[in-house]
Design a protein around this motif. Structure first.
Motif, PDB file in Angstrom:
ATOM      1  N   LEU A  50       0.858  -1.180   0.000  1.00 16.60           N
ATOM      2  CA  LEU A  50       0.000   0.000   0.000  1.00 16.60           C
ATOM      3  C   LEU A  50       0.897   1.233   0.000  1.00 16.60           C
ATOM      4  O   LEU A  50       1.737   1.396   0.893  1.00 16.60           O
ATOM      5  CB  LEU A  50      -0.902   0.009   1.235  1.00 16.60           C
ATOM      6  CG  LEU A  50      -1.677   1.299   1.517  1.00 16.60           C
ATOM      7  CD1 LEU A  50      -2.633   1.629   0.380  1.00 16.60           C
ATOM      8  CD2 LEU A  50      -2.414   1.189   2.849  1.00 16.60           C
ATOM      9  N   ILE A  51       0.732   2.085  -1.001  1.00 20.47           N
ATOM     10  CA  ILE A  51       1.579   3.265  -1.152  1.00 20.47           C
ATOM     11  C   ILE A  51       0.695   4.499  -1.146  1.00 20.47           C
ATOM     12  O   ILE A  51      -0.179   4.659  -2.008  1.00 20.47           O
ATOM     13  CB  ILE A  51       2.386   3.217  -2.462  1.00 20.47           C
ATOM     14  CG1 ILE A  51       3.194   1.914  -2.544  1.00 20.47           C
ATOM     15  CG2 ILE A  51       3.314   4.428  -2.570  1.00 20.47           C
ATOM     16  CD1 ILE A  51       3.850   1.680  -3.899  1.00 20.47           C
ATOM     17  N   THR A  52       0.909   5.386  -0.203  1.00 26.78           N
ATOM     18  CA  THR A  52       0.159   6.641  -0.174  1.00 26.78           C
ATOM     19  C   THR A  52       0.945   7.717  -0.927  1.00 26.78           C
ATOM     20  O   THR A  52       2.170   7.662  -1.014  1.00 26.78           O
ATOM     21  CB  THR A  52      -0.105   7.111   1.270  1.00 26.78           C
ATOM     22  OG1 THR A  52       1.121   7.532   1.884  1.00 26.78           O
ATOM     23  CG2 THR A  52      -0.745   6.001   2.094  1.00 26.78           C
ATOM     24  N   GLY A  53       0.226   8.662  -1.492  1.00 26.16           N
ATOM     25  CA  GLY A  53       0.893   9.685  -2.298  1.00 26.16           C
ATOM     26  C   GLY A  53       1.607   9.077  -3.482  1.00 26.16           C
ATOM     27  O   GLY A  53       2.727   9.463  -3.832  1.00 26.16           O
ATOM     28  N   ALA A  54       0.931   8.123  -4.136  1.00 28.69           N
ATOM     29  CA  ALA A  54       1.589   7.310  -5.163  1.00 28.69           C
ATOM     30  C   ALA A  54       1.549   7.909  -6.555  1.00 28.69           C
ATOM     31  O   ALA A  54       2.117   7.337  -7.489  1.00 28.69           O
ATOM     32  CB  ALA A  54       0.950   5.920  -5.200  1.00 28.69           C
ATOM     33  N   SER A  55       0.926   9.060  -6.731  1.00 30.75           N
ATOM     34  CA  SER A  55       0.712   9.564  -8.084  1.00 30.75           C
ATOM     35  C   SER A  55       1.940  10.206  -8.706  1.00 30.75           C
ATOM     36  O   SER A  55       1.982  10.408  -9.921  1.00 30.75           O
ATOM     37  CB  SER A  55      -0.452  10.575  -8.092  1.00 30.75           C
ATOM     38  OG  SER A  55      -0.168  11.667  -7.241  1.00 30.75           O
ATOM     39  N   ALA A  56       2.957  10.524  -7.909  1.00 25.07           N
ATOM     40  CA  ALA A  56       4.139  11.197  -8.466  1.00 25.07           C
ATOM     41  C   ALA A  56       5.307  11.047  -7.498  1.00 25.07           C
ATOM     42  O   ALA A  56       5.155  10.552  -6.373  1.00 25.07           O
ATOM     43  CB  ALA A  56       3.848  12.682  -8.710  1.00 25.07           C
ATOM     44  N   GLY A  57       6.486  11.466  -7.957  1.00 20.85           N
ATOM     45  CA  GLY A  57       7.651  11.566  -7.090  1.00 20.85           C
ATOM     46  C   GLY A  57       8.081  10.264  -6.456  1.00 20.85           C
ATOM     47  O   GLY A  57       8.101   9.203  -7.090  1.00 20.85           O
ATOM     48  N   ILE A  58       8.421  10.320  -5.176  1.00 20.13           N
ATOM     49  CA  ILE A  58       8.917   9.154  -4.450  1.00 20.13           C
ATOM     50  C   ILE A  58       7.856   8.066  -4.390  1.00 20.13           C
ATOM     51  O   ILE A  58       8.166   6.871  -4.487  1.00 20.13           O
ATOM     52  CB  ILE A  58       9.383   9.567  -3.042  1.00 20.13           C
ATOM     53  CG1 ILE A  58      10.650  10.436  -3.142  1.00 20.13           C
ATOM     54  CG2 ILE A  58       9.658   8.347  -2.171  1.00 20.13           C
ATOM     55  CD1 ILE A  58      11.128  11.013  -1.823  1.00 20.13           C
ATOM     56  N   GLY A  59       6.585   8.440  -4.246  1.00 20.53           N
ATOM     57  CA  GLY A  59       5.521   7.438  -4.206  1.00 20.53           C
ATOM     58  C   GLY A  59       5.433   6.639  -5.491  1.00 20.53           C
ATOM     59  O   GLY A  59       5.334   5.402  -5.464  1.00 20.53           O
ATOM     60  N   ALA A  60       5.476   7.319  -6.629  1.00 30.24           N
ATOM     61  CA  ALA A  60       5.453   6.618  -7.917  1.00 30.24           C
ATOM     62  C   ALA A  60       6.702   5.767  -8.093  1.00 30.24           C
ATOM     63  O   ALA A  60       6.632   4.661  -8.654  1.00 30.24           O
ATOM     64  CB  ALA A  60       5.324   7.634  -9.053  1.00 30.24           C
ATOM     65  N   ALA A  61       7.839   6.251  -7.623  1.00 37.31           N
ATOM     66  CA  ALA A  61       9.078   5.469  -7.723  1.00 37.31           C
ATOM     67  C   ALA A  61       8.987   4.206  -6.881  1.00 37.31           C
ATOM     68  O   ALA A  61       9.478   3.136  -7.284  1.00 37.31           O
ATOM     69  CB  ALA A  61      10.268   6.324  -7.299  1.00 37.31           C
ATOM     70  N   PHE A  62       8.378   4.288  -5.702  1.00 39.84           N
ATOM     71  CA  PHE A  62       8.153   3.083  -4.897  1.00 39.84           C
ATOM     72  C   PHE A  62       7.247   2.107  -5.652  1.00 39.84           C
ATOM     73  O   PHE A  62       7.468   0.886  -5.624  1.00 39.84           O
ATOM     74  CB  PHE A  62       7.517   3.440  -3.557  1.00 39.84           C
ATOM     75  CG  PHE A  62       8.493   3.520  -2.414  1.00 39.84           C
ATOM     76  CD1 PHE A  62       9.147   2.383  -1.953  1.00 39.84           C
ATOM     77  CD2 PHE A  62       8.755   4.722  -1.802  1.00 39.84           C
ATOM     78  CE1 PHE A  62      10.054   2.456  -0.898  1.00 39.84           C
ATOM     79  CE2 PHE A  62       9.654   4.820  -0.743  1.00 39.84           C
ATOM     80  CZ  PHE A  62      10.304   3.678  -0.294  1.00 39.84           C
ATOM     81  N   ALA A  63       6.226   2.615  -6.307  1.00 48.01           N
ATOM     82  CA  ALA A  63       5.317   1.746  -7.049  1.00 48.01           C
ATOM     83  C   ALA A  63       6.061   0.982  -8.133  1.00 48.01           C
ATOM     84  O   ALA A  63       5.886  -0.230  -8.290  1.00 48.01           O
ATOM     85  CB  ALA A  63       4.181   2.577  -7.651  1.00 48.01           C
TER      86      ALA A  63
END
Length: 268
Positions: free
Chosen positions: A9-22
Motif C-alpha cells: 500500500l503506497i500513499t501519495g503514489a501519483s508522483a515523485g517518491i511514491g510513484a518510484a516506490f510503485a
C-alpha cells in the motif's frame, strides 16, 4: 482481486517518491494498492504497472486530510479481503510561508496528512503484520527531521522528526516478529514537491551534487527496511550533513541552519 503475491500500500503514489516506490515494488513482483487525491494519474500508473509487470495494481482515491480517510481506506481493503504486507507512508507536501500567515485549517490538514494519517495506517495494519510475522513499514521522513528547524514551512521539519522517532519505536517493538519499520530520510529529491510549494526558483540554484533522483532514494529505502534499519538517511552528502549538525553545539547549528535555509525556504 485475490492475493497471491505480497501487497504494498503506497500513499501519495501519483508522483515523485511514491510513484518510484510503485515502480520498484512492482518490479519485485508485489501487487499494489496506490492511493492519492489525483484519480487520473493513479489509474494511469496502475494500468501501466499491471501491464508491464504482470501484477495487480489498483488505484483508490483517498484524501488523507479527511479525518476518516485512513479508516475508510483500511475498510475498503478489508472488504476486498486484502492484507497489507508493505506500507509505504509517503503522502506529504509543504506549506510555505510564516506560521501565522496560513489559516489554521491549512495546518490542521497538513498535520493529518503527514502525522495523524500515517500513524493511524500503521496502527490499523500492523496487527495483521504481527500475526503473519512479516511486514515492512517505510515512513518517508526527511533529512529536515535531523537538523534544526527553519523559518518558513514551519511544521515540516517537526512532522518529519516525529516520523523518525515513531519509526524507531515501531522497529523496536516489532522486529522480533519479522516486522520492520524504517524512517526513510532523503534530502533534495527531484520531484514535484518544490513546484507545489512554489520554491522551485529558489531550489533550482542548488548545486547538482545535493540532489538525488526519486528512484535512487527508493532503492536505498527498500534495502534499508529489508536490513532492519530503523532510520536511513539517503545519499552520502545528506549523511555528511546529518553528521556535521550532530557535532555542532545547538546554538551554532541553529545559526547555520537559519542562514542556509534562505536558499530553499519561503518564509515571508
Amino acid at each position: 482481486m485475490t492475493q497471491a503475491r505480497p501487497l504494498s500500500l503506497i500513499t501519495g503514489a501519483s508522483a515523485g517518491i511514491g510513484a518510484a516506490f510503485a515502480h520498484a515494488l512492482a518490479t519485485r513482483g508485489h501487487d499494489l494498492v496506490l492511493t492519492a487525491r489525483r484519480t487520473d494519474r493513479l489509474d494511469a500508473l496502475a494500468q501501466e504497472l499491471s501491464h508491464q509487470h504482470g501484477i495487480h495494481a489498483t488505484a483508490i482515491t483517498c484524501d488523507l486530510a479527511d479525518p476518516d480517510g485512513a479508516e475508510q481506506l483500511c475498510a475498503t481493503l478489508a472488504a476486498r479481503g486484502l492484507h497489507v504486507d508493505w506500507l509505504i507512508n509517503n503522502a506529504g507536501y509543504g506549506v510555505p510561508g510564516r506560521f501565522d500567515q496560513n489559516d489554521w485549517q491549512v495546518h490542521a490538514d497538513f498535520l493529518r496528512v503527514l502525522v495523524t494519517a500515517p500513524t493511524e495506517l500503521a496502527w490499523r495494519l500492523i496487527g495483521g503484520m504481527r500475526e503473519r510475522r512479516y511486514g515492512r513499514i517505510v515512513n518517508v521522513a526527511s533529512l529536515a527531521g535531523h537538523v534544526p528547524g527553519t523559518a518558513g514551512h514551519t511544521l515540516y521539519a517537526a512532522s518529519k522528526a516525529y516520523m523518525i522517532k515513531f519509526s524507531q519505536s515501531l522497529a523496536l517493538e516489532n522486529q522480533h516478529l519479522g516486522v520492520h519499520a524504517c524512517a526513510l530520510c532523503p534530502g533534495f529529491t527531484r520531484s514535484e514537491f518544490h513546484d507545489v510549494t512554489g520554491t522551485r526558483p529558489l531550489v533550482s540554484k542548488m548545486p547538482d551534487f545535493m540532489w538525488q533522483d526519486a528512484s535512487a532514494v527508493v532503492q536505498e529505502g527498500i534495502e534499508a527496511v529489508e536490513r532492519g534499519d530503523a532510520v536511513h538517511v539517503t545519499g552520502r552528502f545528506n549523511r555528511a550533513v546529518k553528521g556535521l549538525f550532530k557535532l555542532m553545539p545547538d546554538r551554532l547549528a541553529l545559526k547555520v541552519s537559519a542562514k542556509q535555509s534562505k536558499r530553499y525556504r519561503a518564509h515571508e
